[in-house]
Design an enzyme around this catalytic site. Structure first.
Site, PDB file in Angstrom:
ATOM      1  N   TYR A  19       3.977  -8.532  -4.092  1.00  0.00           N
ATOM      2  CA  TYR A  19       3.334  -9.047  -2.886  1.00  0.00           C
ATOM      3  C   TYR A  19       3.745  -8.219  -1.667  1.00  0.00           C
ATOM      4  O   TYR A  19       2.891  -7.775  -0.885  1.00  0.00           O
ATOM      5  CB  TYR A  19       3.701 -10.510  -2.688  1.00  0.00           C
ATOM      6  CG  TYR A  19       3.163 -11.100  -1.410  1.00  0.00           C
ATOM      7  CD1 TYR A  19       1.788 -11.204  -1.197  1.00  0.00           C
ATOM      8  CD2 TYR A  19       4.026 -11.553  -0.413  1.00  0.00           C
ATOM      9  CE1 TYR A  19       1.291 -11.735  -0.020  1.00  0.00           C
ATOM     10  CE2 TYR A  19       3.529 -12.095   0.759  1.00  0.00           C
ATOM     11  CZ  TYR A  19       2.166 -12.181   0.949  1.00  0.00           C
ATOM     12  OH  TYR A  19       1.676 -12.715   2.126  1.00  0.00           O
TER      13      TYR A  19
ATOM     14  N   LYS B 241       1.310  -5.857   0.727  1.00  0.00           N
ATOM     15  CA  LYS B 241       1.084  -6.097   2.152  1.00  0.00           C
ATOM     16  C   LYS B 241       1.445  -4.865   2.977  1.00  0.00           C
ATOM     17  O   LYS B 241       0.771  -4.562   3.970  1.00  0.00           O
ATOM     18  CB  LYS B 241       1.890  -7.311   2.618  1.00  0.00           C
ATOM     19  CG  LYS B 241       1.497  -8.619   1.952  1.00  0.00           C
ATOM     20  CD  LYS B 241       0.020  -8.933   2.110  1.00  0.00           C
ATOM     21  CE  LYS B 241      -0.332  -9.533   3.441  1.00  0.00           C
ATOM     22  NZ  LYS B 241      -1.750  -9.982   3.524  1.00  0.00           N
TER      23      LYS B 241
END
Length: 329
Positions: free
Chosen positions: A138, A142
């Site tokens: 994750y 990002k």
């Protein structure tokens, strides 16, 4: 800026739904994109629904002035391929949509997970990011999504870009933060490190929605990045005791050692990667980085440039969540 036409991606999600309603309340014409068609119908009329995933934007033509990009795969565990497709390739679809449709500004919802580290950090500013952070997929996705948009802005493919990093969203309908804590509390009791004195920053979802609306017309449009929190960091134990007491629950805590827990989490991650289907471990290093260490964000840039001022207090947010959860048993 009121009256402008705005596309909200991820509109059927927790944050996206609040953003749609906030914009509507302030006179914006809102187009809502998301995969949950029933939920879209609750948010906007037929003309303003944009059903489908982010890949469907490749063939969309919409008369919008700005995009607020909320859609993302957000979880502490998962396959890199899934994170890449949802958060990097998906963001590329948004950038391409903006270019083809002559969108003036993209407001991108990123994440302060990019600051995650196994150490106490107070007053983190927006530039204090390790772009090589690989704690989980994750975070990696990002960072990559932010980089993709910044490069598009440098090339002139995006006229204006603002990036917002909201910390720890809380509110009625929260599908992640509070439910995960309550699940652990019910099963084994919440582990506390150093007695739970570590400071935690969280944010009422209504304040994040307001910040994103402000970012449509204010801020550094040349890729400016802004931290968003409630500006009320508190010890983890105090937060949990407040929430659980409001719910009528007796707080259950377990004393834990950070070094031992970190080693255990690393081992569990390695084991789960080797198992069929790579199930989520009961504890991850990323989760530990958020609950075992002090991490507070400096929001002075958002206050100065966006005119951001939280209107929903942390106590009010906790009370609303507790009342809603009590009402649902």
């Amino acid at each position: 800026m009121s009256g402008a036409r705005v596309l909200v991606t991820g509109a059927t999600g927790f944050l996206g739904g609040h953003v749609v309603r906030d914009l509507q309340d302030h006179g914006f014409e809102v187009f809502a994109a998301g995969r949950n068609t029933a939920r879209l119908g609750e948010l906007v009329d037929d003309r303003h629904r944009v059903p489908g995933d982010l890949a469907s934007l490749r063939s969309r033509e919409l008369p919008v002035d700005a995009v607020i990009h909320c859609a993302a795969l957000s979880t502490p565990w998962g396959r890199w391929a899934d994170f890449r497709e949802a958060n990097v390739v998906g963001t590329a679809h948004v950038a391409d949509f903006a270019r083809r449709n002559g969108v003036r500004r993209v407001v991108h919802v990123s994440s302060p997970s990019v600051y995650a580290a196994a150490r106490d950090r107070v007053g983190i500013v927006e530039d204090d990011v390790d772009t090589g952070n690989r704690l989980n997929g994750y975070i990696r996705s990002k960072i990559a999504a932010e980089g993709l948009l910044q490069e598009a802005r440098r090339r002139g493919a995006l006229p204006e870009l603002v990036i917002v990093r909201p910390r720890g969203l809380i509110g009625v309908g929260d599908p992640s933060l509070v439910p995960r804590l309550l699940d652990v509390h019910a099963r084994i009791g919440v582990p506390l490190f150093g007695g739970g004195a570590n400071l935690i920053d969280i944010t009422a979802v209504q304040n994040v929605a307001a910040a994103l609306r402000l970012a449509l017309a204010a801020g550094d449009a040349d890729g400016g990045v802004y931290n968003i929190t409630n500006g009320e960091p508190r010890p983890l134990r105090d937060l949990l005791e407040r929430l659980l007491t409001l719910m009528g629950e007796q707080p259950r805590f377990r004393s834990a050692n950070r070094r031992v827990a970190w080693a255990a989490a690393a081992s569990l991650e390695a084991l789960c990667r080797a198992l069929p289907g790579s199930p989520e471990p009961p504890l991850t290093r990323y989760t530990l980085s958020t609950i075992a260490y002090t991490q507070t964000l400096d929001i002075s840039r958002a206050v100065r440039d966006l005119g951001y001022a939280p209107t929903v207090t942390l106590d009010d947010a906790l009370a609303a969540v507790a009342a809603d959860l009590r009402g649902h048993g």
